[in-house]
Design a protein around this motif. Sequence first.
Motif, PDB file in Angstrom:
ATOM      1  N   ILE A 269       8.997   6.743  69.641  1.00 36.73           N
ATOM      2  CA  ILE A 269       7.802   6.494  69.905  1.00 36.73           C
ATOM      3  C   ILE A 269       6.952   6.424  68.458  1.00 36.73           C
ATOM      4  O   ILE A 269       7.123   7.433  67.680  1.00 36.73           O
ATOM      5  CB  ILE A 269       7.087   7.434  70.621  1.00 36.73           C
ATOM      6  CG1 ILE A 269       7.339   7.359  72.271  1.00 36.73           C
ATOM      7  CG2 ILE A 269       5.547   7.442  70.592  1.00 36.73           C
ATOM      8  CD1 ILE A 269       6.823   6.324  72.947  1.00 36.73           C
ATOM      9  N   GLN A 270       6.112   5.427  68.388  1.00 30.43           N
ATOM     10  CA  GLN A 270       5.198   5.765  66.981  1.00 30.43           C
ATOM     11  C   GLN A 270       4.119   5.474  67.197  1.00 30.43           C
ATOM     12  O   GLN A 270       3.453   4.803  68.144  1.00 30.43           O
ATOM     13  CB  GLN A 270       5.645   4.467  66.019  1.00 30.43           C
ATOM     14  CG  GLN A 270       7.171   4.314  65.582  1.00 30.43           C
ATOM     15  CD  GLN A 270       7.463   5.390  64.710  1.00 30.43           C
ATOM     16  OE1 GLN A 270       6.539   5.581  63.747  1.00 30.43           O
ATOM     17  NE2 GLN A 270       8.583   5.735  64.490  1.00 30.43           N
ATOM     18  N   GLN A 271       3.267   6.431  66.671  1.00 31.66           N
ATOM     19  CA  GLN A 271       1.745   6.490  66.783  1.00 31.66           C
ATOM     20  C   GLN A 271       0.882   5.743  65.859  1.00 31.66           C
ATOM     21  O   GLN A 271       1.109   6.191  64.776  1.00 31.66           O
ATOM     22  CB  GLN A 271       1.222   7.897  67.012  1.00 31.66           C
ATOM     23  CG  GLN A 271       2.033   8.746  68.151  1.00 31.66           C
ATOM     24  CD  GLN A 271       1.431  10.077  68.309  1.00 31.66           C
ATOM     25  OE1 GLN A 271       0.091  10.123  68.827  1.00 31.66           O
ATOM     26  NE2 GLN A 271       1.925  11.112  68.273  1.00 31.66           N
ATOM     27  N   ILE A 272      -0.062   4.888  66.077  1.00 33.94           N
ATOM     28  CA  ILE A 272      -0.770   4.227  65.171  1.00 33.94           C
ATOM     29  C   ILE A 272      -2.144   4.093  65.286  1.00 33.94           C
ATOM     30  O   ILE A 272      -2.720   4.327  66.301  1.00 33.94           O
ATOM     31  CB  ILE A 272      -0.108   2.706  65.131  1.00 33.94           C
ATOM     32  CG1 ILE A 272       1.293   2.523  64.885  1.00 33.94           C
ATOM     33  CG2 ILE A 272      -1.036   1.949  64.162  1.00 33.94           C
ATOM     34  CD1 ILE A 272       1.822   3.085  63.654  1.00 33.94           C
ATOM     35  N   GLY A 273      -2.902   4.195  64.187  1.00 33.14           N
ATOM     36  CA  GLY A 273      -4.476   4.437  64.006  1.00 33.14           C
ATOM     37  C   GLY A 273      -5.293   3.070  64.077  1.00 33.14           C
ATOM     38  O   GLY A 273      -4.477   2.140  64.034  1.00 33.14           O
ATOM     39  N   THR A 274      -6.396   3.148  64.526  1.00 30.81           N
ATOM     40  CA  THR A 274      -7.185   1.996  64.553  1.00 30.81           C
ATOM     41  C   THR A 274      -7.264   1.097  63.324  1.00 30.81           C
ATOM     42  O   THR A 274      -7.042  -0.020  63.281  1.00 30.81           O
ATOM     43  CB  THR A 274      -8.649   2.331  64.765  1.00 30.81           C
ATOM     44  OG1 THR A 274      -8.926   3.219  65.798  1.00 30.81           O
ATOM     45  CG2 THR A 274      -9.708   1.231  64.944  1.00 30.81           C
ATOM     46  N   LYS A 275      -7.667   1.664  62.062  1.00 31.22           N
ATOM     47  CA  LYS A 275      -7.737   1.037  60.856  1.00 31.22           C
ATOM     48  C   LYS A 275      -6.281   0.247  60.370  1.00 31.22           C
ATOM     49  O   LYS A 275      -6.242  -0.948  59.971  1.00 31.22           O
ATOM     50  CB  LYS A 275      -8.079   2.095  59.882  1.00 31.22           C
ATOM     51  CG  LYS A 275      -8.886   1.193  58.744  1.00 31.22           C
ATOM     52  CD  LYS A 275      -9.571   2.114  57.697  1.00 31.22           C
ATOM     53  CE  LYS A 275     -10.062   1.536  56.634  1.00 31.22           C
ATOM     54  NZ  LYS A 275     -11.101   2.053  55.852  1.00 31.22           N
ATOM     55  N   ASP A 276      -5.309   1.110  60.494  1.00 28.79           N
ATOM     56  CA  ASP A 276      -4.008   0.146  60.426  1.00 28.79           C
ATOM     57  C   ASP A 276      -3.793  -0.989  61.373  1.00 28.79           C
ATOM     58  O   ASP A 276      -3.262  -1.928  60.884  1.00 28.79           O
ATOM     59  CB  ASP A 276      -2.943   1.161  60.504  1.00 28.79           C
ATOM     60  CG  ASP A 276      -2.356   1.975  59.401  1.00 28.79           C
ATOM     61  OD1 ASP A 276      -2.694   1.602  58.238  1.00 28.79           O
ATOM     62  OD2 ASP A 276      -1.870   3.018  59.453  1.00 28.79           O
ATOM     63  N   SER A 277      -3.997  -0.869  62.562  1.00 21.03           N
ATOM     64  CA  SER A 277      -3.884  -1.853  63.480  1.00 21.03           C
ATOM     65  C   SER A 277      -4.619  -3.101  62.878  1.00 21.03           C
ATOM     66  O   SER A 277      -4.082  -4.193  63.278  1.00 21.03           O
ATOM     67  CB  SER A 277      -4.426  -1.402  64.846  1.00 21.03           C
ATOM     68  OG  SER A 277      -3.776  -0.419  65.264  1.00 21.03           O
ATOM     69  N   TYR A 278      -5.995  -2.916  62.715  1.00 18.26           N
ATOM     70  CA  TYR A 278      -6.901  -4.094  62.298  1.00 18.26           C
ATOM     71  C   TYR A 278      -6.399  -4.729  60.979  1.00 18.26           C
ATOM     72  O   TYR A 278      -6.609  -5.863  60.830  1.00 18.26           O
ATOM     73  CB  TYR A 278      -8.341  -3.532  62.364  1.00 18.26           C
ATOM     74  CG  TYR A 278      -8.951  -3.667  63.790  1.00 18.26           C
ATOM     75  CD1 TYR A 278      -9.679  -4.646  64.459  1.00 18.26           C
ATOM     76  CD2 TYR A 278      -8.754  -2.545  64.561  1.00 18.26           C
ATOM     77  CE1 TYR A 278     -10.045  -4.730  65.612  1.00 18.26           C
ATOM     78  CE2 TYR A 278      -9.198  -2.425  65.870  1.00 18.26           C
ATOM     79  CZ  TYR A 278      -9.993  -3.506  66.443  1.00 18.26           C
ATOM     80  OH  TYR A 278     -10.368  -3.531  67.679  1.00 18.26           O
ATOM     81  N   LYS A 279      -5.980  -3.782  60.108  1.00 20.40           N
ATOM     82  CA  LYS A 279      -5.605  -4.064  58.912  1.00 20.40           C
ATOM     83  C   LYS A 279      -4.415  -5.088  58.954  1.00 20.40           C
ATOM     84  O   LYS A 279      -4.347  -6.280  58.250  1.00 20.40           O
ATOM     85  CB  LYS A 279      -5.348  -3.007  57.796  1.00 20.40           C
ATOM     86  CG  LYS A 279      -5.436  -3.406  56.477  1.00 20.40           C
ATOM     87  CD  LYS A 279      -5.670  -2.103  55.571  1.00 20.40           C
ATOM     88  CE  LYS A 279      -5.762  -2.454  54.147  1.00 20.40           C
ATOM     89  NZ  LYS A 279      -6.192  -3.882  53.752  1.00 20.40           N
ATOM     90  N   HIS A 280      -3.289  -4.669  59.876  1.00 20.37           N
ATOM     91  CA  HIS A 280      -2.210  -5.542  59.783  1.00 20.37           C
ATOM     92  C   HIS A 280      -2.283  -6.558  60.575  1.00 20.37           C
ATOM     93  O   HIS A 280      -1.794  -7.735  60.205  1.00 20.37           O
ATOM     94  CB  HIS A 280      -1.200  -4.439  60.443  1.00 20.37           C
ATOM     95  CG  HIS A 280      -0.499  -3.589  59.328  1.00 20.37           C
ATOM     96  ND1 HIS A 280      -1.197  -2.200  58.805  1.00 20.37           N
ATOM     97  CD2 HIS A 280       0.660  -3.640  58.506  1.00 20.37           C
ATOM     98  CE1 HIS A 280      -0.426  -1.887  58.070  1.00 20.37           C
ATOM     99  NE2 HIS A 280       0.627  -2.730  57.558  1.00 20.37           N
ATOM    100  N   SER A 281      -3.074  -6.831  61.622  1.00 11.67           N
ATOM    101  CA  SER A 281      -3.623  -7.829  62.294  1.00 11.67           C
ATOM    102  C   SER A 281      -4.410  -8.693  61.281  1.00 11.67           C
ATOM    103  O   SER A 281      -3.935 -10.104  61.381  1.00 11.67           O
ATOM    104  CB  SER A 281      -4.677  -7.600  63.574  1.00 11.67           C
ATOM    105  OG  SER A 281      -5.051  -8.522  63.819  1.00 11.67           O
ATOM    106  N   LEU A 282      -5.215  -8.310  60.566  1.00 10.98           N
ATOM    107  CA  LEU A 282      -5.952  -9.244  59.484  1.00 10.98           C
ATOM    108  C   LEU A 282      -4.795  -9.928  58.619  1.00 10.98           C
ATOM    109  O   LEU A 282      -4.925 -10.957  58.240  1.00 10.98           O
ATOM    110  CB  LEU A 282      -7.114  -8.482  58.820  1.00 10.98           C
ATOM    111  CG  LEU A 282      -7.974  -9.183  57.911  1.00 10.98           C
ATOM    112  CD1 LEU A 282      -8.675 -10.152  58.885  1.00 10.98           C
ATOM    113  CD2 LEU A 282      -8.876  -8.335  56.923  1.00 10.98           C
ATOM    114  N   GLU A 283      -4.064  -9.139  58.176  1.00 10.77           N
ATOM    115  CA  GLU A 283      -2.889  -9.672  57.292  1.00 10.77           C
ATOM    116  C   GLU A 283      -2.150 -10.838  57.799  1.00 10.77           C
ATOM    117  O   GLU A 283      -1.780 -11.779  57.385  1.00 10.77           O
ATOM    118  CB  GLU A 283      -1.949  -8.496  56.768  1.00 10.77           C
ATOM    119  CG  GLU A 283      -2.823  -7.756  55.591  1.00 10.77           C
ATOM    120  CD  GLU A 283      -1.986  -6.452  55.364  1.00 10.77           C
ATOM    121  OE1 GLU A 283      -0.664  -6.331  55.464  1.00 10.77           O
ATOM    122  OE2 GLU A 283      -2.681  -5.639  54.428  1.00 10.77           O
TER     123      GLU A 283
END
Length: 529
Positions: A269-283
């Motif tokens: 299980i990996q836990q991921i935060g909001t900023k990382d999610s949006y940043k990687h989606s943008l990339e």
Amino acid sequence: MNVFHGDTSILDYFNPDNLPPTPLVEIPLHPFKDDNVRIFAKLMQCLPMANVKSLPAYNMLLHSNLNHNNQAIDLSKIDTLIENSSGNTVFSLSIIGKLLGINNTKAIVSNEISPAKLKQLQFFDVNCIINDEPICPNPNDLNSGINIAKKLSSKHENYLNLNQYENDLNPSAHYKWTAPQIVRQLESLNLDLNLFACGLGTSGSLVGTSTYLKSCYNKLNNSNKNETKDPLFKTIGVVRLPNNPVPGPRTLNLLDSIKFNWNESCDSIQQIGTKDSYKHSLELCRKGILVGPSSGFTYKGLLNYLNEIKGNGQLKELQNLLKQDNKTVNCVFICCDQPFVYIDEYFKYLGKENFPKIENEYLLQKKQNLPIEMINRINDILADKKINLKPIDAYKIIYNKHKKCVNDDIIIFDIRDNKNFKELHILNSINIDIDNGNTNNPLIDTNVLQTEYNSLKLILQEFMQNNDLQGKKIFNICYSGNSSVISTTILIDNGIENVYNISGGFIEWSKENLPRWKSDNCILLTNTK
Ligand SMILES: Cc1ncc(COP(=O)(O)O)c(C=O)c1O
């Protein structure tokens, strides 16, 4: 040929059996490229309804025989679908429902839903019932949207609640379609799969897909009873960090109440935060993979897992076990939907440094009319004797007579064009050149007032963001004291204290023969050049 025709054309078009597989696209550049890792994105947003949840929606609606009370479903008696959903499931149900003659769809949605998502549901004719609860509801809470949907459908014979949280046709859609597609697509490249990453919401996509994938890639065939996990194939469930909103997936706590056997389906299980999610989606979007925040989230979950196993040596161990010559570790992650409905959230969660600056932005504001109150406010400021100082009184505050220089706590904004400013100005003043090309008095010509107000507001707000003005005495000067009263008003209305307008402007200052300075070296603020 991908052609759908006749009375059932659209339903045929939604049937995954009639469609080519959704694309599996390799991410050509990623941080583990040199470690012989290949990463593929499974693009579920390429489905006709542009989201991963449309598969369970289709499967549940076309193949459910029993409702949540174990009673046979007679679709001819149903005129309303009711579902708890954060968006994608319920708008997909609404579209398919109408094709089957079920014209109403109701969604119980959390009061944390974004305005754009709410509009998206209205756009697809979904009747939204707002419920005071987190975006991912707890099925065990009797007042959760999940249970409200159940209760309402029990009360009304004409309602159907397919309940994606408990309906086995949710995971089975992915067992039937998503997973076999991935296997065939990788086979076409002669590749096995080693790591599969998927976000967890209802957990339908992870459970359905990984159950099938495990049956294909688990090479142990249970020969070693002590070894239950296959070292060559692992599944990674990605969840949200607590208090980190990402539309779709849940936190680990919120998964506790989910009935599907997600725990057994996840090796990590990996836990991921909001900023990382949006940043990687943008990339990903900027690389040409147009996917929403939860896809960036799953991608980052996979990258974190790879980082973990690289760090503890497991990646090397895995590579040593691989049979094929090139020993690549092949990974797939699921992409869920498109970015467009979340655009405002990218700006909310990522700093403005992530987006290009807009040039001439003030021209957008020009279109709005300056309200009459603002004109009255500028006139009130102009009438205030404590704010409007004669040049000689301003001079006494600005200049340190003994040292013959400007005091440290003084900021002077000079709103004249840069050519005149360089000719002569007060020592250390900052030039704001708004270059409106119009010499009319802004206090008489409201068009000029409008333009100057908008330009000055934009320039001064940027200055205030980057400089601390508190504790300083701020002077405003222009040619004759009319434009400077506008900047004075803007500064005061932004909470700045000790702001002054020099009455009569540079014309009066010069008449009094107060000190002036000629220099080409100056700080110039402008938004027009
Ligand atoms: C947009 C979106 N919807 C829904 C889900 C949840 O999928 P599932 O309900 O199959 O777990 C996700 C999971 O990451 C998602 O990103």
